[in-house]
Scaffold this motif. Structure first.
Motif, PDB file in Angstrom:
ATOM      1  N   VAL A 156      26.403 -58.649  11.544  1.00 40.64           N
ATOM      2  CA  VAL A 156      25.424 -57.728  12.133  1.00 40.64           C
ATOM      3  C   VAL A 156      25.049 -58.153  13.552  1.00 40.64           C
ATOM      4  CG1 VAL A 156      24.430 -56.949   9.960  1.00 40.64           C
ATOM      5  CG2 VAL A 156      23.533 -59.011  11.050  1.00 40.64           C
ATOM      6  N   CYS A 157      25.228 -59.441  13.872  1.00 42.80           N
ATOM      7  CA  CYS A 157      24.915 -59.884  15.240  1.00 42.80           C
ATOM      8  C   CYS A 157      26.184 -60.025  16.077  1.00 42.80           C
ATOM      9  CB  CYS A 157      24.109 -61.177  15.239  1.00 42.80           C
ATOM     10  SG  CYS A 157      24.807 -62.535  14.316  1.00 42.80           S
ATOM     11  N   ALA A 158      27.237 -59.358  15.619  1.00 45.64           N
ATOM     12  CA  ALA A 158      28.500 -59.233  16.370  1.00 45.64           C
ATOM     13  C   ALA A 158      29.188 -60.569  16.619  1.00 45.64           C
ATOM     14  CB  ALA A 158      28.260 -58.507  17.691  1.00 45.64           C
ATOM     15  N   LEU A 159      28.963 -61.528  15.737  1.00 45.34           N
ATOM     16  CA  LEU A 159      29.651 -62.815  15.883  1.00 45.34           C
ATOM     17  C   LEU A 159      30.993 -62.745  15.165  1.00 45.34           C
ATOM     18  CD1 LEU A 159      29.349 -65.743  16.952  1.00 45.34           C
ATOM     19  CD2 LEU A 159      28.571 -66.370  14.662  1.00 45.34           C
ATOM     20  N   ASN A 160      32.041 -63.181  15.838  1.00 46.08           N
ATOM     21  CA  ASN A 160      33.369 -63.186  15.209  1.00 46.08           C
ATOM     22  C   ASN A 160      34.175 -64.423  15.590  1.00 46.08           C
ATOM     23  OD1 ASN A 160      33.931 -62.661  17.850  1.00 46.08           O
ATOM     24  ND2 ASN A 160      35.022 -60.742  17.516  1.00 46.08           N
ATOM     25  N   ARG A 161      33.477 -65.491  16.000  1.00 51.83           N
ATOM     26  CA  ARG A 161      34.150 -66.719  16.393  1.00 51.83           C
ATOM     27  C   ARG A 161      33.396 -67.916  15.829  1.00 51.83           C
ATOM     28  NH1 ARG A 161      32.105 -69.602  21.692  1.00 51.83           N
ATOM     29  NH2 ARG A 161      32.595 -71.238  20.180  1.00 51.83           N
ATOM     30  N   LEU A 162      34.088 -69.047  15.737  1.00 50.89           N
ATOM     31  CA  LEU A 162      33.480 -70.284  15.267  1.00 50.89           C
ATOM     32  C   LEU A 162      32.262 -70.628  16.110  1.00 50.89           C
ATOM     33  CD1 LEU A 162      33.838 -72.920  13.474  1.00 50.89           C
ATOM     34  CD2 LEU A 162      35.058 -73.862  15.448  1.00 50.89           C
ATOM     35  N   PHE A 163      31.121 -70.829  15.449  1.00 53.00           N
ATOM     36  CA  PHE A 163      29.911 -71.209  16.180  1.00 53.00           C
ATOM     37  C   PHE A 163      29.851 -72.732  16.259  1.00 53.00           C
ATOM     38  CE2 PHE A 163      25.642 -69.363  17.458  1.00 53.00           C
ATOM     39  CZ  PHE A 163      25.248 -70.496  18.156  1.00 53.00           C
ATOM     40  N   LEU A 164      30.706 -73.291  17.109  1.00 57.19           N
ATOM     41  CA  LEU A 164      30.708 -74.716  17.401  1.00 57.19           C
ATOM     42  C   LEU A 164      30.962 -74.877  18.891  1.00 57.19           C
ATOM     43  CD1 LEU A 164      30.538 -77.644  16.381  1.00 57.19           C
ATOM     44  CD2 LEU A 164      33.016 -77.562  15.995  1.00 57.19           C
ATOM     45  N   HIS A 165      30.002 -75.504  19.573  1.00 57.32           N
ATOM     46  CA  HIS A 165      30.036 -75.561  21.031  1.00 57.32           C
ATOM     47  C   HIS A 165      29.693 -76.973  21.493  1.00 57.32           C
ATOM     48  CE1 HIS A 165      29.578 -74.085  25.166  1.00 57.32           C
ATOM     49  NE2 HIS A 165      28.448 -74.765  25.237  1.00 57.32           N
ATOM     50  N   ALA A 166      30.577 -77.568  22.295  1.00 59.76           N
ATOM     51  CA  ALA A 166      30.320 -78.890  22.869  1.00 59.76           C
ATOM     52  C   ALA A 166      29.310 -78.713  24.003  1.00 59.76           C
ATOM     53  CB  ALA A 166      31.614 -79.499  23.385  1.00 59.76           C
ATOM     54  N   LYS A 209      27.505 -94.724  37.812  1.00 58.99           N
ATOM     55  CA  LYS A 209      26.196 -94.189  37.430  1.00 58.99           C
ATOM     56  C   LYS A 209      26.325 -93.339  36.167  1.00 58.99           C
ATOM     57  CE  LYS A 209      24.315 -94.014  42.134  1.00 58.99           C
ATOM     58  NZ  LYS A 209      23.766 -93.132  43.211  1.00 58.99           N
ATOM     59  N   THR A 210      25.231 -93.271  35.401  1.00 62.09           N
ATOM     60  CA  THR A 210      25.229 -92.419  34.214  1.00 62.09           C
ATOM     61  C   THR A 210      25.353 -90.961  34.627  1.00 62.09           C
ATOM     62  OG1 THR A 210      23.866 -93.989  32.994  1.00 62.09           O
ATOM     63  CG2 THR A 210      23.936 -91.728  32.167  1.00 62.09           C
ATOM     64  N   PHE A 211      26.300 -90.273  34.024  1.00 63.74           N
ATOM     65  CA  PHE A 211      26.598 -88.885  34.386  1.00 63.74           C
ATOM     66  C   PHE A 211      26.445 -88.034  33.124  1.00 63.74           C
ATOM     67  CE2 PHE A 211      29.058 -85.166  35.300  1.00 63.74           C
ATOM     68  CZ  PHE A 211      29.050 -85.010  36.678  1.00 63.74           C
ATOM     69  N   ARG A 212      25.591 -87.023  33.202  1.00 61.76           N
ATOM     70  CA  ARG A 212      25.396 -86.133  32.054  1.00 61.76           C
ATOM     71  C   ARG A 212      25.613 -84.702  32.498  1.00 61.76           C
ATOM     72  NH1 ARG A 212      21.787 -83.061  29.009  1.00 61.76           N
ATOM     73  NH2 ARG A 212      21.929 -83.447  26.752  1.00 61.76           N
ATOM     74  N   ILE A 213      26.342 -83.945  31.698  1.00 61.72           N
ATOM     75  CA  ILE A 213      26.610 -82.546  32.039  1.00 61.72           C
ATOM     76  C   ILE A 213      26.458 -81.673  30.805  1.00 61.72           C
ATOM     77  CG2 ILE A 213      29.119 -82.734  31.647  1.00 61.72           C
ATOM     78  CD1 ILE A 213      29.316 -80.904  34.262  1.00 61.72           C
ATOM     79  N   GLU A 214      25.962 -80.461  31.010  1.00 63.00           N
ATOM     80  CA  GLU A 214      25.790 -79.500  29.918  1.00 63.00           C
ATOM     81  C   GLU A 214      26.599 -78.243  30.196  1.00 63.00           C
ATOM     82  OE1 GLU A 214      21.845 -78.561  28.783  1.00 63.00           O
ATOM     83  OE2 GLU A 214      21.290 -80.641  28.347  1.00 63.00           O
ATOM     84  N   ALA A 215      27.038 -77.617  29.123  1.00 58.61           N
ATOM     85  CA  ALA A 215      27.800 -76.370  29.214  1.00 58.61           C
ATOM     86  C   ALA A 215      27.019 -75.262  28.523  1.00 58.61           C
ATOM     87  CB  ALA A 215      29.168 -76.517  28.554  1.00 58.61           C
ATOM     88  N   PRO A 216      26.667 -74.189  29.236  1.00 57.30           N
ATOM     89  CA  PRO A 216      25.904 -73.103  28.609  1.00 57.30           C
ATOM     90  C   PRO A 216      26.700 -72.390  27.523  1.00 57.30           C
ATOM     91  CG  PRO A 216      26.635 -72.476  30.816  1.00 57.30           C
ATOM     92  CD  PRO A 216      26.967 -73.923  30.655  1.00 57.30           C
ATOM     93  N   LEU A 217      25.985 -71.856  26.542  1.00 53.68           N
ATOM     94  CA  LEU A 217      26.622 -71.064  25.490  1.00 53.68           C
ATOM     95  C   LEU A 217      27.189 -69.776  26.081  1.00 53.68           C
ATOM     96  CD1 LEU A 217      23.886 -71.325  22.709  1.00 53.68           C
ATOM     97  CD2 LEU A 217      26.008 -72.615  22.825  1.00 53.68           C
ATOM     98  N   ASP A 218      28.256 -69.271  25.478  1.00 56.66           N
ATOM     99  CA  ASP A 218      28.816 -68.006  25.957  1.00 56.66           C
ATOM    100  C   ASP A 218      28.001 -66.822  25.435  1.00 56.66           C
ATOM    101  OD1 ASP A 218      29.638 -67.373  23.341  1.00 56.66           O
ATOM    102  OD2 ASP A 218      31.646 -68.166  23.637  1.00 56.66           O
ATOM    103  N   ILE A 219      28.373 -65.641  25.853  1.00 61.82           N
ATOM    104  CA  ILE A 219      27.606 -64.428  25.543  1.00 61.82           C
ATOM    105  C   ILE A 219      27.506 -64.196  24.043  1.00 61.82           C
ATOM    106  CG2 ILE A 219      27.604 -61.906  25.743  1.00 61.82           C
ATOM    107  CD1 ILE A 219      28.801 -62.228  28.532  1.00 61.82           C
ATOM    108  N   LYS A 220      28.611 -64.382  23.316  1.00 61.79           N
ATOM    109  CA  LYS A 220      28.611 -64.106  21.876  1.00 61.79           C
ATOM    110  C   LYS A 220      27.665 -65.033  21.121  1.00 61.79           C
ATOM    111  CE  LYS A 220      33.186 -62.025  21.381  1.00 61.79           C
ATOM    112  NZ  LYS A 220      34.509 -62.106  20.700  1.00 61.79           N
ATOM    113  N   ASN A 222      25.068 -66.719  22.384  1.00 58.48           N
ATOM    114  CA  ASN A 222      23.694 -66.413  22.793  1.00 58.48           C
ATOM    115  C   ASN A 222      23.172 -65.150  22.115  1.00 58.48           C
ATOM    116  OD1 ASN A 222      22.380 -68.270  24.573  1.00 58.48           O
ATOM    117  ND2 ASN A 222      23.909 -67.809  26.136  1.00 58.48           N
ATOM    118  N   ARG A 223      24.033 -64.141  22.040  1.00 62.14           N
ATOM    119  CA  ARG A 223      23.632 -62.876  21.422  1.00 62.14           C
ATOM    120  C   ARG A 223      23.321 -63.070  19.944  1.00 62.14           C
ATOM    121  NH1 ARG A 223      27.717 -58.533  22.962  1.00 62.14           N
ATOM    122  NH2 ARG A 223      29.054 -59.778  21.597  1.00 62.14           N
TER     123      ARG A 223
END
Length: 318
Positions: free
Chosen positions: A272-282, A294-305, A307-308
Motif C-alpha cells: 500500500v505504500c508502494a514499496l517493492n524493493r529490499l528495505f536495507l540501506h547502508a 582524521k576521523t571521516f564520517r559520511i551519510e547517504a540519504p534514503l531514496d524516494i521509495k 522515504n515514501r
C-alpha cells in the motif's frame, strides 16, 4: 613470428597498481572481457609477467612488466561495453564525496557492485568507463545488489590497503537502516549466531545460522516503531555474506521485501505504500581517512521509495 599477427602490448606496474592479483589487474585493463576468458588466457600463458607465465593469484610488484595479449571480442561482448555507457550515467548523480584517495557513492538499489553472475557490468566497471583518466579504481568493500547506500571506492593502492586494514581490525563502523516485520521489543539487541554459506543448484547463495558456520555478530537498535513494522539500525561487527538479513530473520523480524529471507505476508501489507524493493540501506560509514588520518564520517540519504514508505507508515501508526 608472423609479422601480421598482433603481439599485444606491455604495461609496467606502477606503485599504485602494485599488490593486485594478476586476474584483477586484467579485469581492469580488459573491460568487457568475461572473467572466463581472462582466466583462459592466463592459463594458456598468453599473459606473461617479466616474460614468464604466472598464475591468476600472482600479486604484481612495482616495475613488473606485464604482457597484455590481443583479445578478440565478439560483437556481443563489444555491445556490452556500449550498453554500459548508456546505463552508468546514474552513477554520476550518486557520488557523495570524492578526493584524490577516495570516491564514495550512494549506491542505487538493484545495481551490482561488479560484473559477474550473468551481469555484463556493475558499479566498478561503470566508474571505469565514466572516469577513463583515473588509473586506479577498486572496491574497498561490497554491498548486496538489492542494498542501497554508502559504497567506498579507492583511487589509490595505498588508500585501498589502509582501508582494508581498518576493516580487518574492525576500525570501520558501518550502520544500516532496515524495516523489519513486527514489533521489535528490545530497544537494543545483540545477535550472535554463526553463519554458514550454502550454494544451491541454481547457483544462488543462501546463508543459514549453523553451528558449523563462521562466528558472526550484529548489533540492532530500534529507531522507530510502527503498527506492523519496526525501523531498526543495524551495525555489523563481523562482515559475513547476507549477515544483517539472516540475523534479522533469526531474531524473528525478517526485512521487508527480502526475496531470500523475507516474509511474503508481511511484504503484502507494505504494498500500500508502494514499496517493492529490499528495505536495507547502508546509511553511514565512519573510518580514518587514509591520508589525513582524521576521523571521516559520511551519510547517504534514503531514496524516494524508502522515504515514501516511512512517510506512509508514520501517517498510519494507529
Amino acid at each position: 613470428m608472423n609479422a601480421n599477427k598482433p603481439s599485444g602490448y606491455f604495461i609496467t606496474i606502477s606503485l599504485d597498481a602494485a599488490g593486485q592479483r594478476t586476474d584483477n589487474f586484467l579485469r581492469t585493463h580488459l573491460k568487457g572481457v568475461p572473467k572466463s576468458m581472462i582466466y583462459r588466457i592466463i592459463r594458456k600463458g598468453l599473459v606473461q609477467v617479466n616474460k614468464k607465465k604466472v598464475k591468476p593469484e600472482y600479486k604484481l610488484k612495482h616495475d613488473d612488466k606485464v604482457r597484455i595479449p590481443p583479445v578478440r571480442r565478439s560483437e556481443v561482448e563489444k555491445s556490452c561495453i556500449f550498453t554500459t555507457l548508456d546505463n552508468v550515467a546514474i552513477l554520476n548523480d550518486a557520488v557523495l564525496y570524492e578526493d584524490e584517495d577516495l570516491l564514495i557513492l550512494n549506491k542505487p538499489a538493484g545495481t551490482a557492485v561488479h560484473g559477474g553472475s550473468g551481469l555484463s557490468f556493475g558499479v566498478i566497471e561503470g566508474l571505469r568507463v565514466l572516469r577513463p583518466d583515473v588509473r586506479f579504481l577498486e572496491l574497498v568493500h561490497r554491498l548486496d545488489r538489492d542494498t542501497s547506500g554508502v559504497l567506498l571506492i579507492a583511487k589509490k593502492r595505498s588508500a585501498l590497503c589502509s582501508l582494508h586494514e581498518q576493516f580487518r581490525t574492525k576500525g570501520i563502523k558501518k550502520d544500516y537502516l532496515a524495516l523489519v516485520k513486527g514489533y521489535w521489543k528490545s530497544r537494543s539487541q545483540k545477535v550472535v549466531a554463526p553463519l554458514l554459506k550454502n550454494a544451491l543448484t541454481s547457483g544462488e547463495r543462501i546463508v543459514r545460522v549453523n553451528a558449523e558456520g563462521k562466528p558472526s555478530e550484529t548489533r540492532f537498535k530500534v529507531e522507530e516503531r510502527f503498527a506492523l513494522a519496526t525501523l531498526i539500525r543495524a551495525t555489523p561487527v563481523t562482515g559475513r555474506t547476507h549477515q544483517i538479513r539472516v540475523h534479522a530473520q533469526y531474531a524473528g523480524h525478517p526485512i521487508a521485501f527480502d526475496n531470500r529471507y523475507g516474509d511474503d505476508a508481511f511484504n503484502q501489507t507494505l504494498k500500500v505504500c508502494a514499496l517493492n524493493r529490499l528495505f536495507l540501506h547502508a546509511i553511514s560509514l565512519c573510518f580514518e581517512h587514509p591520508t589525513s588520518r582524521k576521523t571521516f564520517r559520511i551519510e547517504a540519504p534514503l531514496d524516494i521509495k524508502l522515504n515514501r514508505c516511512l512517510l506512509y507508515l508514520r501517517a498510519n501508526k494507529k
